[in-house]
Design an enzyme around this catalytic site. Structure first.
Site, PDB file in Angstrom:
ATOM      1  N   HIS B  39       2.119   1.315   8.789  1.00  0.00           N
ATOM      2  CA  HIS B  39       1.182   0.273   9.224  1.00  0.00           C
ATOM      3  C   HIS B  39       1.776  -0.575  10.341  1.00  0.00           C
ATOM      4  CE1 HIS B  39      -1.624   0.936   5.886  1.00  0.00           C
ATOM      5  NE2 HIS B  39      -2.453   0.162   6.548  1.00  0.00           N
ATOM      6  N   LYS B 104      -4.233  -0.242  -4.933  1.00  0.00           N
ATOM      7  CA  LYS B 104      -4.433  -0.913  -6.228  1.00  0.00           C
ATOM      8  C   LYS B 104      -3.907  -2.338  -6.111  1.00  0.00           C
ATOM      9  CE  LYS B 104      -0.125   0.408  -8.608  1.00  0.00           C
ATOM     10  NZ  LYS B 104       0.459  -0.793  -9.229  1.00  0.00           N
TER      11      LYS B 104
END
Lengths: 283, 186
Positions: B39, B104
């Site tokens: 990222h 999650k």
């Protein structure tokens, strides 16, 4: 003095690690099944259904239950009439751990705390194992093992209360820890609570409490009642499977209590995810 | 009342705007994997105005660090990792066309706001269902940053990959609302 060869220990440890990586223990499986039946939220019910399907696939196809295959944690009781020949018991447990994790394609998750460098090519594949030894009477070695994932370990906490906090303080504290954790430790969880002893004794007890079979009853009736009380309170939080909202946040609460100093009441809360991979062998 | 959808990637705004927190979605098509390190690199490329290793438009990013594949398998066990570590990067990804994230755990307000602003969805996959989810991945190909090992960017082809809508384009949050619904107050 009974002699046990080094390689016998290595093989035994390797076998339980390989098995535990893919085969969810029956007590955990049964507890999840019951949680799925009891769950009121359709979303959370579907999550638990996936967990059971996941366990079936992992077992049948020998795929790791979870990509976090954990750090290897052992509680070892060594009989005083046993001698390991050809090497140290500790080295044998580490060697069995390394071989098990590598050969079963489990993930190597140990790293250096600051550089975060993985230790698989330096110290060893998923080494070192975390090992707690005790010496007992007899000519056997009893090894309890659990794979401990990071997500649930990250939400665990300990605190030394004044004695006046009592049971009420303990119940409130466990509830606070689990409430703050939300969905991060991968519920439905097992909650290990270590009470008494010293600061470190409480934390080790809370870890060991997670090795007990889910559904087993605490032999101390007072602690058994406290476990039920905390379980009821935790399940009122509404967190549910994977934090998506539901009635089944915890499968069980396990307490280990120890005598402590007149001035203190140490309490430790150690959380285990729904993939409670634990087993034991006696050699 | 929650609904069930079968969607194919890349996702359009029409796809995402119909979804509401609590819905179940089965995704088919391509997912791109990226964790913290990837990222950081992708966002740096965006900020420099340089080309990315894949087309962001409509893309769904999966936060995952799989186990090593067994010989003959495309991937090992591959469940979601905890998402908050991507919070500082996700708004930029959404702003530049990405329309879904799978992970999650809770996201911060900036990510939730970006979902509303750019028609993005944060999906929750079932943590710890690594064997089940890994099996639904039909192919895996490293397309960028192979030196990052498990954190390399992979192009995954999935079929009926099950996820739940956590944060939708309307500002709803299943973690908050689901819990409130089932909480028993003292």
């Amino acid at each position: 003095m009974r002699e046990i060869p080094f390689d016998t220990i290595v093989k035994a440890v390797k076998d339980i690690i390989v098995y535990s990586g893919t085969d969810l223990p029956q007590d955990t499986y049964d507890a999840l099944k019951k949680a799925m039946e009891d769950e009121q939220s359709p979303v959370a019910k579907n999550v638990i259904k996936q967990l059971l399907e996941n366990a079936d696939i992992a077992k049948d196809e020998k795929r790791p239950l979870c990509q976090d295959t954990g750090l290897a944690v052992f509680f070892v009781k060594v009989g005083d009439e046993v001698k390991v020949t050809g090497g140290l018991l500790k080295d044998a447990i580490n060697k069995g751990t390394e071989e098990g994790y590598r050969d079963a394609y489990l993930r190597a998750s140990t790293c250096e705390p600051f550089s975060r460098a993985n230790l698989k090519d330096t110290v060893g594949y998923n080494l070192p194992a975390i090992i707690h030894f005790d010496i007992v009477a007899g000519d056997k070695i009893e090894i309890e093992y659990a794979a401990k994932g990071g997500g649930s370990e990250n939400v665990s906490r300990a605190k030394v209360f004044p004695p006046a906090a009592g049971k009420e303080g303990i119940v409130a504290y466990v509830k606070e820890v689990i409430s703050d954790a939300g969905g991060n430790p991968c519920p439905p969880i097992t909650v290990g609570v270590g009470i008494g002893g010293t600061f470190e004794k409480a934390t080790i007890s809370s870890k060991h409490a997670l090795f007990r079979d889910i559904g087993s009853v605490n032999p101390d009736p007072e602690m058994a009642a406290l476990e039920q009380e905390i379980l009821t309170e935790v399940n009122k939080l509404g967190i549910g499977a994977m934090g998506m909202g539901g009635t089944q946040t915890a499968l069980a609460v396990h307490i280990e209590s120890n005598p402590c100093h007149i001035a203190s009441l140490p309490v430790s809360v150690n959380v285990q995810c729904h993939s409670s991979r634990h087993t034991h062998i006696t050699i | 009342m929650s609904s069930t959808y079968h969607l194919t990637t890349p996702l359009s705004s029409e796809d995402t705007k119909q979804l509401v927190a609590g819905d179940t979605v089965y995704l088919t098509g391509v997912l791109f994997t990226a964790r913290d390190a990837a990222h950081k690199r992708l966002v740096e490329l965006i900020e420099k105005g340089e080309a990315l290793p894949f087309d962001l438009e409509g893309s769904v990013i999966y936060f995952v660090g799989p186990t090593p594949p067994k010989p003959g398998d495309p991937i090992g066990s591959a469940g979601p990792t905890t998402s908050y570590r991507m919070d500082s990067f996700s708004p930029t990804m959404l702003k530049h066309g990405s329309r879904g994230m799978i992970g999650k755990g809770k996201r911060n307000q900036a990510v939730k706001d970006a979902c509303v602003a750019y028609d993005g969805i944060y999906f929750g996959a079932t943590g710890g269902a690594g064997a089940l989810l890994g099996k639904l991945i039909k192919s895996a190909e490293v397309i960028a940053y192979p030196e990052l090992g498990p954190e390399a960017v992979r192009r995954l082809e999935v079929v009926d990959f099950p996820v739940a809508v956590i944060n939708d384009t309307h500002g709803n949050d299943l973690y908050q609302q689901g819990r409130e619904q089932y909480e028993v107050k003292a």
